[in-house]
Design a protein around this motif. Structure first.
Motif, mmCIF file in Angstrom:
data_model
loop_
_atom_site.group_PDB
_atom_site.id
_atom_site.type_symbol
_atom_site.label_atom_id
_atom_site.label_comp_id
_atom_site.label_asym_id
_atom_site.label_seq_id
_atom_site.Cartn_x
_atom_site.Cartn_y
_atom_site.Cartn_z
ATOM 1 N N LEU A 354 -43.045 -135.201 -37.017
ATOM 2 C CA LEU A 354 -43.983 -136.023 -37.781
ATOM 3 C C LEU A 354 -43.668 -135.991 -39.270
ATOM 4 N N GLY A 355 -42.610 -135.296 -39.639
ATOM 5 C CA GLY A 355 -42.273 -135.179 -41.056
ATOM 6 C C GLY A 355 -42.933 -133.967 -41.675
ATOM 7 N N LEU A 406 -48.654 -128.390 -31.109
ATOM 8 C CA LEU A 406 -48.446 -128.794 -32.490
ATOM 9 C C LEU A 406 -47.691 -127.666 -33.182
ATOM 10 N N THR A 407 -46.604 -128.024 -33.821
ATOM 11 C CA THR A 407 -45.767 -127.024 -34.456
ATOM 12 C C THR A 407 -45.655 -127.335 -35.937
ATOM 13 N N ARG A 408 -45.711 -126.305 -36.745
ATOM 14 C CA ARG A 408 -45.553 -126.517 -38.174
ATOM 15 C C ARG A 408 -44.524 -125.532 -38.695
ATOM 16 N N GLN A 409 -43.437 -126.065 -39.221
ATOM 17 C CA GLN A 409 -42.441 -125.220 -39.882
ATOM 18 C C GLN A 409 -42.994 -124.957 -41.272
ATOM 19 N N VAL A 410 -43.498 -123.749 -41.478
ATOM 20 C CA VAL A 410 -44.197 -123.474 -42.736
ATOM 21 C C VAL A 410 -43.179 -123.267 -43.854
ATOM 22 N N THR A 411 -42.193 -122.406 -43.590
ATOM 23 C CA THR A 411 -41.072 -122.263 -44.508
ATOM 24 C C THR A 411 -39.833 -122.288 -43.633
ATOM 25 N N SER A 412 -38.652 -122.141 -44.230
ATOM 26 C CA SER A 412 -37.465 -122.150 -43.375
ATOM 27 C C SER A 412 -37.463 -120.929 -42.469
ATOM 28 N N GLN A 413 -38.271 -119.948 -42.790
ATOM 29 C CA GLN A 413 -38.277 -118.726 -41.994
ATOM 30 C C GLN A 413 -39.473 -118.591 -41.048
ATOM 31 N N ALA A 414 -40.490 -119.392 -41.250
ATOM 32 C CA ALA A 414 -41.713 -119.192 -40.471
ATOM 33 C C ALA A 414 -42.169 -120.481 -39.801
ATOM 34 N N ARG A 415 -42.561 -120.357 -38.531
ATOM 35 C CA ARG A 415 -43.048 -121.499 -37.793
ATOM 36 C C ARG A 415 -44.298 -121.092 -37.028
ATOM 37 N N LEU A 416 -45.257 -121.983 -36.970
ATOM 38 C CA LEU A 416 -46.504 -121.697 -36.292
ATOM 39 C C LEU A 416 -46.681 -122.726 -35.176
ATOM 40 N N ASP A 417 -46.966 -122.261 -33.953
ATOM 41 C CA ASP A 417 -47.190 -123.177 -32.828
ATOM 42 C C ASP A 417 -48.625 -123.022 -32.345
ATOM 43 N N ILE A 446 -55.150 -123.355 -20.894
ATOM 44 C CA ILE A 446 -54.480 -122.298 -21.658
ATOM 45 C C ILE A 446 -54.495 -122.705 -23.127
ATOM 46 N N TYR A 447 -54.941 -121.800 -23.954
ATOM 47 C CA TYR A 447 -54.829 -121.998 -25.395
ATOM 48 C C TYR A 447 -53.794 -121.009 -25.889
ATOM 49 N N SER A 448 -52.910 -121.443 -26.746
ATOM 50 C CA SER A 448 -51.900 -120.500 -27.219
ATOM 51 C C SER A 448 -51.656 -120.658 -28.708
ATOM 52 N N LEU A 449 -51.297 -119.546 -29.298
ATOM 53 C CA LEU A 449 -50.990 -119.499 -30.723
ATOM 54 C C LEU A 449 -49.757 -118.633 -30.844
ATOM 55 N N ASN A 450 -48.739 -119.117 -31.530
ATOM 56 C CA ASN A 450 -47.504 -118.350 -31.631
ATOM 57 C C ASN A 450 -46.959 -118.419 -33.055
ATOM 58 N N LEU A 451 -46.522 -117.286 -33.538
ATOM 59 C CA LEU A 451 -45.888 -117.242 -34.861
ATOM 60 C C LEU A 451 -44.436 -116.838 -34.652
ATOM 61 N N HIS A 452 -43.555 -117.627 -35.231
ATOM 62 C CA HIS A 452 -42.120 -117.376 -35.089
ATOM 63 C C HIS A 452 -41.551 -117.113 -36.474
ATOM 64 N N ILE B 180 -24.195 -128.916 -44.650
ATOM 65 C CA ILE B 180 -24.361 -127.779 -43.727
ATOM 66 C C ILE B 180 -25.837 -127.396 -43.730
ATOM 67 N N GLY B 181 -26.502 -127.637 -42.643
ATOM 68 C CA GLY B 181 -27.898 -127.212 -42.500
ATOM 69 C C GLY B 181 -28.816 -127.871 -43.524
ATOM 70 N N ALA B 182 -30.041 -127.406 -43.559
ATOM 71 C CA ALA B 182 -31.024 -127.910 -44.509
ATOM 72 C C ALA B 182 -30.969 -127.046 -45.771
ATOM 73 N N LEU B 183 -31.732 -127.433 -46.771
ATOM 74 C CA LEU B 183 -31.900 -126.575 -47.946
ATOM 75 C C LEU B 183 -32.619 -125.301 -47.495
ATOM 76 N N PRO B 184 -32.481 -124.218 -48.274
ATOM 77 C CA PRO B 184 -33.077 -122.958 -47.810
ATOM 78 C C PRO B 184 -34.576 -123.051 -47.524
ATOM 79 N N ASP B 185 -35.287 -123.964 -48.186
ATOM 80 C CA ASP B 185 -36.728 -124.064 -47.906
ATOM 81 C C ASP B 185 -37.020 -124.976 -46.715
ATOM 82 N N GLY B 186 -35.955 -125.424 -46.029
ATOM 83 C CA GLY B 186 -36.169 -126.234 -44.835
ATOM 84 C C GLY B 186 -36.125 -127.731 -45.119
#
Lengths: 455, 306
Positions: A354-355, A406-417, A446-452, B180-186
């Motif tokens: 969804l952007g 519904l998934t949200r990539q919060v930062t490049s390191q964190a994702r919430l489902d 089933i309700y689920s919450l996941n942090l990646h 190569i890939g996305a920017l570090p912030d995604g």
């Protein structure tokens, strides 16, 4: 008491454990890189020639150790009508160990409570308007006092014209138990060029059920990494010590062999075929399930064959729609066992970005199965084969399932489902010929919450 | 995450490198090795350098001789051969010799005899390529890795970065871009597309998290003959500049493929529009009359004004 009806793991009810996740990741990687191989002949010819240039082949990444990541999830499973509830906490840690190894550690803790059906009794309807639910004199087995023991109650005579059998109802094992399942497993993957080897093992423990498993798999990429062949073997060894049978325990071994083929068909298409053969041997009976015998008006322990052969076919097709920047996953599963159950599953999922890091995944599933050869809602007399069960899971039925994630990539390191999933089992939804088991219809959510996290 | 940004000049074009790596010193080392590799390829394959391998091969070609080439050059020749076949002979690394007839400074067509004489020295089908030996069927032929070398360098640069553990980066070699890939912030990288009508402004930007973007055509350099606008890409069959399209951009997984597709589309002239469409790749074309079209992310870009 967890060994009754609830799914052995919630993940298994929501998704199968056939390695589909890794395939989704692989296809996503190919899509993300702009599509390494063209469905078009020109593009594939140019791409293959380009990959033959020194140093370029590595730009299509070979399978290698996974990135360091940690998942923590909470699941709430709830059946309708005061039945089973499961709260589940899951953790998963992936650690790369150098260039060729990675280690995955999983841990689950489920808390189970609720009621589950033990057997079914028919209603007796008489012309004068009286309705009798056939009374039961004893419940052998179940630890809960589902029905009082005592002298054999009166029952109107049947088939005299005045009274006849009507539909059945379920006798429930009441909400008297609470159990905790603790499980842990590890998987070690070794990558070498186009080949990777996985070794896994785990244990799961409940008050009345212990399980240990060992799994091996071998994956090989061929044909410019467009084709992946998979071979897997697993052995689970379980011990059932039913609470209602103090001096008894039953052992079961389950062997499974998987043969898989994943084929990239083009820039936007992927096909996967998996064939699974299973052989279970040992104590396959559910000690908490009874069958009702009309002739003697009593409920006795069910009895199942001591072996089961099963085979499953999974055909999966993924297509990426460039115009929508979305992916469609279509699955068809067929399964057949020598208990006489034949099942078809059709499932579709749509993965829509969804952007701004948001993704929405709606999913729809239809399931239909035929009944086991030795299943009846209740029995007139015990069948000569010695195998009999009234477990509603062995009945013929159909089910509709679906969900939304519904998934949200919060930062490049964190994702919430965030997910919700529903399931509606109806005897009438079943396509194959079967005896009506509408009394066993139920549903769950089933309700689920996941942090990646990747770190 | 430390970022290493380097601007340098190579292959006759301005180049830039943005790399994000876990460690600053290591990222700088990767950037230096990438630049060194680009310069190595330039030394090796530039037709402007007398000491290049291309010039050495062309000295053999001049006398219709035969030479043995190394594995890297062999793979490039294989790639060129694939381009030739996939373009029905339009993409031809021997066509460079035709440039002698066309000087884009004076606005008149060369004599047909001059073109015919040069066409006699053009044709990949007049070359016998049997790995590792390359033999030229006519004297006075030439080969030129112009349409391949820069793109190959960009893909190699990306491979070097990936091998060194870089998961976020952008390589731009004179407009041939590999991501190569996305920017570090995604977030995705935003690649600006120059407006051919007003070269100092951007037509817009496309977002990329992988793959490559290459553009063929040079709207700044063209010839007007009898009122028609010709580009500077020459058709190896006629010896004339191609008519129809003045610029084509393509996004593909690798820069080589993106570059070859955009060049072949240019060579096909207006038929290139339909061809690109049938390939189902994101692309943008601009024709000699200022018309534009495209697919994929470029279609979105054309919709949004400015």
């Amino acid at each position: 008491m967890a060994a009754t009806d609830r799914p052995r793991s919630i993940a298994a009810s929501a998704e199968c454990s056939d390695g589909s996740r890794s395939v989704q990741i692989a296809s996503a990687a190919r899509t993300a890189s702009g599509g390494a191989q063209g469905v078009n002949k020109t593009i594939s010819a140019l791409t293959s020639a380009a990959l033959a240039l020194p140093g370029l082949a590595s730009s299509v990444q070979a399978a290698g150790p996974m990135e360091r990541q940690w998942d923590v999830g909470y699941f709430h499973y709830e059946e309708g009508g005061e039945r089973m509830r499961v709260e589940s906490l899951k953790q998963s840690l992936v650690l790369p160990l150098g260039d060729a190894l990675d280690l995955t550690l999983n841990a689950v803790r489920d808390t189970i409570s609720g009621a589950s059906p033990i057997y079914n009794v028919p209603e007796i309807r008489c012309q004068d308007g009286r309705v009798f639910t056939a009374p039961v004199i004893s419940v052998s087995g179940a630890s809960g006092n589902a029905e009082p023991r005592g002298t054999r109650p009166e029952r109107p005579p049947l088939n005299t014209g005045d009274c006849r059998l009507g539909s059945a109802r379920q006798v429930m094992l009441e909400d008297t138990f609470q159990d905790v399942r603790t499980a842990g497993d590890f998987k070690l993957n070794y990558y070498r060029g186009d080949t990777s080897l996985g070794l896994g093992a785990g244990v799961s423990s409940e008050q009345d059920y212990d399980s240990r498993f060992l799994a091996l798999d071998l994956r090989r990429e061929i044909n410019d990494r467009l084709t992946t062949l998979t071979f897997g073997y697993s052995l689970a060894s379980d011990t059932f010590s039913p609470l209602n049978k103090p001096d008894f325990s039953g052992d079961k071994d389950a062997h499974q062999i998987l043969l898989g083929l994943t084929q990239v068909l083009g820039r936007n298409d992927l096909l996967q075929i998996n064939l699974t053969l299973g052989y279970d041997q040992g104590y396959l009976t559910d000690p908490y399930k009874n069958v009702y015998l009309l002739s003697t008006n009593e409920a006795i322990d069910e009895s199942r064959p001591d072996s089961r052969r099963q085979w499953n076919l999974l055909a999966r097709y993924n297509h990426y729609f460039t115009a929508f920047k979305a992916a469609l996953h279509l699955d068809y599963r067929y399964s057949r066992s020598d208990w006489g159950i034949e099942a078809h599953t059709l499932e579709a999922a749509w993965i829509q970005p969804l952007g701004q890091g948001w993704h929405l995944v709606p999913r729809l599933r239809y399931y239909t199965q035929s009944e086991a050869d030795f299943y009846r809602s209740y029995f007139e007399t015990l069948p000569a084969s010695g195998d009999y069960s009234s477990d509603y899971r062995l009945a013929g039925f159909g089910a509709l399932g679906g969900g939304l994630k519904l998934t949200r990539q919060v930062t490049s390191q964190a994702r919430l489902d965030l997910g919700v999933e529903f399931y509606d089992r109806q005897s009438a939804y079943g396509l194959q010929e079967h005896t009506d088991s509408a009394f066993a219809d139920y549903g769950f959510t089933i309700y689920s919450l996941n942090l990646h996290l990747e770190f | 995450m430390p970022v290493c940004h380097q601007v340098f000049k190579a292959m006759g074009s301005p180049c830039e490198l943005h790399l994000h790596g876990p460690d600053a010193a290591e990222t700088r080392r990767v950037a230096a090795s990438v630049i060194a590799d680009v310069q190595r390829l330039e030394r090796r394959y530039s037709r402007y350098r007398d000491d290049s391998l291309t010039s050495a091969i062309n000295r053999v070609a001049a006398v219709a001789g035969r030479c043995e080439v190394d594995a890297e050059t062999a793979a490039l020749l294989d790639y060129a051969d694939t381009c030739y076949r996939e373009s029905d002979g339009l993409f031809d690394i021997t066509s460079g010799v035709l440039r002698r007839a066309w000087t884009f400074e004076n606005a008149c067509a060369p004599e047909p005899e001059a073109i015919a004489a040069l066409l006699d020295r053009v044709g990949w089908d007049r070359v016998v390529w049997k790995r590792p030996f390359l033999s030229f069927g006519r004297p006075g032929m030439e080969i030129d890795f112009g349409g391949i070398g820069k793109e190959y360098a960009a893909d190699r640069a990306a491979a070097l970065c990936l091998d060194a553990g870089i998961r976020s980066g952008l390589i731009n070699l004179g407009g041939d871009v590999r991501v190569i890939g996305a920017l570090p912030d995604g977030d995705p990288w935003r690649i600006g597309i120059r407006d051919p009508e007003r070269p100092e402004t951007l037509l817009g930007g496309v977002l990329m998290t992988g793959g490559a973007l290459a553009t063929s055509g040079d709207y700044a350099r063209f010839l007007r003959i009898d009122g028609r606008r010709y580009g500077h890409i020459l058709d190896p069959r006629t010896g004339w500049p191609v008519l129809g399209l003045v610029s084509v951009s393509v996004i593909a997984a690798s820069c080589l493929v993106a570059g070859s597709l955009s060049t072949i589309a240019m060579l096909k002239g207006r038929a290139g529009i339909e061809w690109l469409h049938s390939l189902d790749v994101p692309h943008l074309w601009i024709d000699a009359d200022g018309g534009r079209g495209g697919a994929g992310v470029f279609a979105d870009l054309l919709k949004t004004p400015g």
